[in-house]
Write a protein that holds these residues in place. Structure first.
Motif, PDB file in Angstrom:
ATOM      1  N   VAL A  77      -1.556  -4.608  -2.889  1.00  0.00           N
ATOM      2  CA  VAL A  77      -2.525  -4.438  -1.718  1.00  0.00           C
ATOM      3  C   VAL A  77      -3.265  -3.387  -1.750  1.00  0.00           C
ATOM      4  CG1 VAL A  77      -2.621  -4.591   1.024  1.00  0.00           C
ATOM      5  CG2 VAL A  77      -0.900  -5.630  -0.203  1.00  0.00           C
ATOM      6  N   VAL A  78      -4.818  -3.383  -1.546  1.00  0.00           N
ATOM      7  CA  VAL A  78      -5.768  -2.344  -1.492  1.00  0.00           C
ATOM      8  C   VAL A  78      -6.154  -2.313  -0.309  1.00  0.00           C
ATOM      9  CG1 VAL A  78      -7.792  -1.332  -2.531  1.00  0.00           C
ATOM     10  CG2 VAL A  78      -6.149  -2.570  -4.006  1.00  0.00           C
ATOM     11  N   CYS A  79      -6.012  -1.254   0.533  1.00  0.00           N
ATOM     12  CA  CYS A  79      -6.729  -1.125   1.843  1.00  0.00           C
ATOM     13  C   CYS A  79      -7.365   0.333   1.803  1.00  0.00           C
ATOM     14  CB  CYS A  79      -5.702  -1.102   2.810  1.00  0.00           C
ATOM     15  SG  CYS A  79      -4.665   0.377   2.888  1.00  0.00           S
ATOM     16  N   GLY A  80      -8.239   0.582   3.035  1.00  0.00           N
ATOM     17  CA  GLY A  80      -9.163   1.887   3.108  1.00  0.00           C
ATOM     18  C   GLY A  80     -10.388   1.837   2.820  1.00  0.00           C
ATOM     19  N   CYS A  81     -11.033   2.629   2.591  1.00  0.00           N
ATOM     20  CA  CYS A  81     -12.556   2.866   2.492  1.00  0.00           C
ATOM     21  C   CYS A  81     -13.205   2.341   1.346  1.00  0.00           C
ATOM     22  CB  CYS A  81     -12.910   4.592   2.716  1.00  0.00           C
ATOM     23  SG  CYS A  81     -12.549   5.026   4.383  1.00  0.00           S
ATOM     24  N   LEU A  82     -12.553   2.369   0.261  1.00  0.00           N
ATOM     25  CA  LEU A  82     -12.970   1.632  -0.963  1.00  0.00           C
ATOM     26  C   LEU A  82     -13.115   0.124  -0.703  1.00  0.00           C
ATOM     27  CD1 LEU A  82     -13.624   2.728  -3.857  1.00  0.00           C
ATOM     28  CD2 LEU A  82     -11.755   1.131  -4.593  1.00  0.00           C
ATOM     29  N   SER A  83     -11.996  -0.468   0.111  1.00  0.00           N
ATOM     30  CA  SER A  83     -11.971  -1.843   0.473  1.00  0.00           C
ATOM     31  C   SER A  83     -13.226  -2.120   1.219  1.00  0.00           C
ATOM     32  CB  SER A  83     -10.831  -2.257   0.887  1.00  0.00           C
ATOM     33  OG  SER A  83      -9.694  -2.004   0.340  1.00  0.00           O
TER      34      SER A  83
END
Ligand code: SF4
Length: 445
Positions: A77-83
């Protein structure tokens, strides 16, 4: 239920989001583990503030994809500002093995997504309406040592500095309520282990302007100081020089619990550059503020941040900045090379500075600050200071690392400590017996 581990990049605001992610997953029955030990789900909570941070985020995602390929992780899972910035692109091309992409407004719903996640899924949930604001009921799985915690007083930013993409990643400025923050601190300090809270946001000094129609940060601080709990230090981070009030300065001066420490990013001092940065402040204002803080709050420790190589920064502007820093002698300073960010006004400005020139200016400025920091540290020799003990120094018997009131966690230097009966998470009184460039050496009494 899946076991879940998280890798957090970027700032303390992102760390707090990771704590809410793990808190909500734990509450939903997921098992929290360290990614290194293997996990069903690996979450990468990314940073995208500047180019270097984005590259680091990409590298960490690629490392996590390797973990998936060798079977150490089932889902990624990728989250945060780059997503938030790249949305579905975060799961395309070399990153197509990413199973779920969540934006900065969507991570609180992570349990729902994970419960329905299937092998080979490639889902993206990135809202463009950024209005999420956590509160006292948001579950937190603390990732800091038990004796200090971060508390976000607001999210997003509406200052729109010309070089900054934060509002695109986090939305406009929105304050929590005073009651919610107080209730959260009551919950966090219930164990009696909490000694320090660090107040964070993008611009803490504007607290309340949206929700109460006026800045009520001093009022919040005084109410936090009235609480009967184990907290001895309340630290203010991420202030904006244009949003200080006399009432705020009085509150910091009068309240013992408020650290005599301020994080005051000025970014530059040349009026021409401050104007191009849309910092809504001037050289005169900043000099007057620093003078007022030092006059009204004895022994105040000032930390600042500087951007070198902003478009149009002439040798003269840089010289003016160096001379100001030489005169003002900030106790702590972080400097950054200007990073040309798409979506920002400054990326279209003329006069973009070559990387080599930026780097040379950065080196010159940091050399000056190293000198200043060494000299300031030497003035602590022989003094007795209250130290909060953070950790044991690895590989050293009976050696600990702690911080004075003038050191924020993870960004400033510390105090190397020796002595009897030292305990992590407790205070001790120590005599400073030696000084280094950015750190001190102390012997507990
Ligand atoms: S104050 Fe300026 S630099 Fe800081 S987050 Fe807001 S827009 Fe960005």
């Amino acid at each position: 239920m899946y076991s879940v581990g998280i890798i957090t990049l970027g700032c303390s605001r992102n760390l707090l989001d990771s704590e809410i992610i793990l808190g909500s997953l734990k509450r939903s029955g997921f098992k929290i583990v360290n990614v290194e030990d293997g996990a069903d789900v690996c979450i990468v909570n990314t940073c995208a503030f500047v180019k270097d941070a984005r590259e680091e985020s990409m590298d960490v995602i690629l490392d996590a994809i390797q973990l998936k390929r060798v079977g150490k992780v089932k889902h990624l899972v990728v989250c945060g500002c780059l997503s938030q910035l790249y949305k579905e692109k975060v799961a395309e091309g070399p990153l197509r093995e990413v199973d779920l992409v969540l934006g900065t407004n969507d991570f609180p719903k992570i349990s729902l997504f994970l419960k329905t996640l299937k092998k080979g899924d490639n889902r993206t949930a990135v809202s463009t309406r950024l209005n999420y604001l956590y509160d006292e009921n948001s579950p937190r799985f603390l990732l800091t040592p038990r004796h200090y915690a971060y508390v976000k007083v607001s999210e997003g930013c509406s200052n729109f500095c010309s070089y900054c993409i934060i509002s695109h990643l986090r939305g406009n400025f929105r304050s929590r309520s005073i009651e919610s923050i107080i209730e959260e601190v009551n919950k966090l300090s219930k164990t009696g282990a909490l000694k320090e809270i660090n107040l964070i946001g993008q611009d803490t000094t504007s607290f309340g302007i949206d929700r109460y129609g006026k800045i009520v940060f001093p009022e919040l601080l005084r109410k936090l100081c009235r609480l009967k709990n184990s907290v001895r230090w309340i630290r203010i981070l991420y202030t904006h020089p244009a949003h200080y009030t006399d009432e705020l300065i009085r509150a910091i001066r009068d309240e013992d619990k408020i650290c005599k420490y301020l994080d005051l990013p000025i970014q530059h001092i040349s009026d021409r550059i401050l104007k191009r940065m849309d910092r809504h402040t001037t050289k005169i204002d900043i000099m007057a503020l620093v003078e007022k803080l030092r006059k009204n709050i004895p022994n105040i420790v000032l930390r600042t941040s500087i951007i070198v190589g902003f478009p149009g920064e002439s040798d003269r502007d840089f010289g003016e900045l160096l001379e100001f820093l030489r005169q003002t002698r900030f106790d702590r300073l972080g400097a950054f090379l200007y990073s040309r960010e798409k979506l920002t006004k400054a990326s279209e400005f003329s006069g973009q500075i070559p990387e080599g020139v930026k780097k040379a200016r950065y080196d010159e400025l940091m050399k000056l600050q190293q000198q200043i920091s060494s000299e300031i540290n030497r003035s602590f020799l022989g003094r007795e200071m209250d130290i909060l003990i953070d950790e044991k120094v690895e590989g050293e018997r009976d050696k600990f690392l702690g911080r004075t009131q003038g050191d924020a966690p993870e960004v400033d230097g510390g105090v190397y400590l020796t002595g009897n009966g030292l305990k992590i998470g407790e205070f001790c009184l120590a005599k400073i017996v030696d000084t280094l460039e950015y750190d001190l050496v102390g012997e507990a009494a």
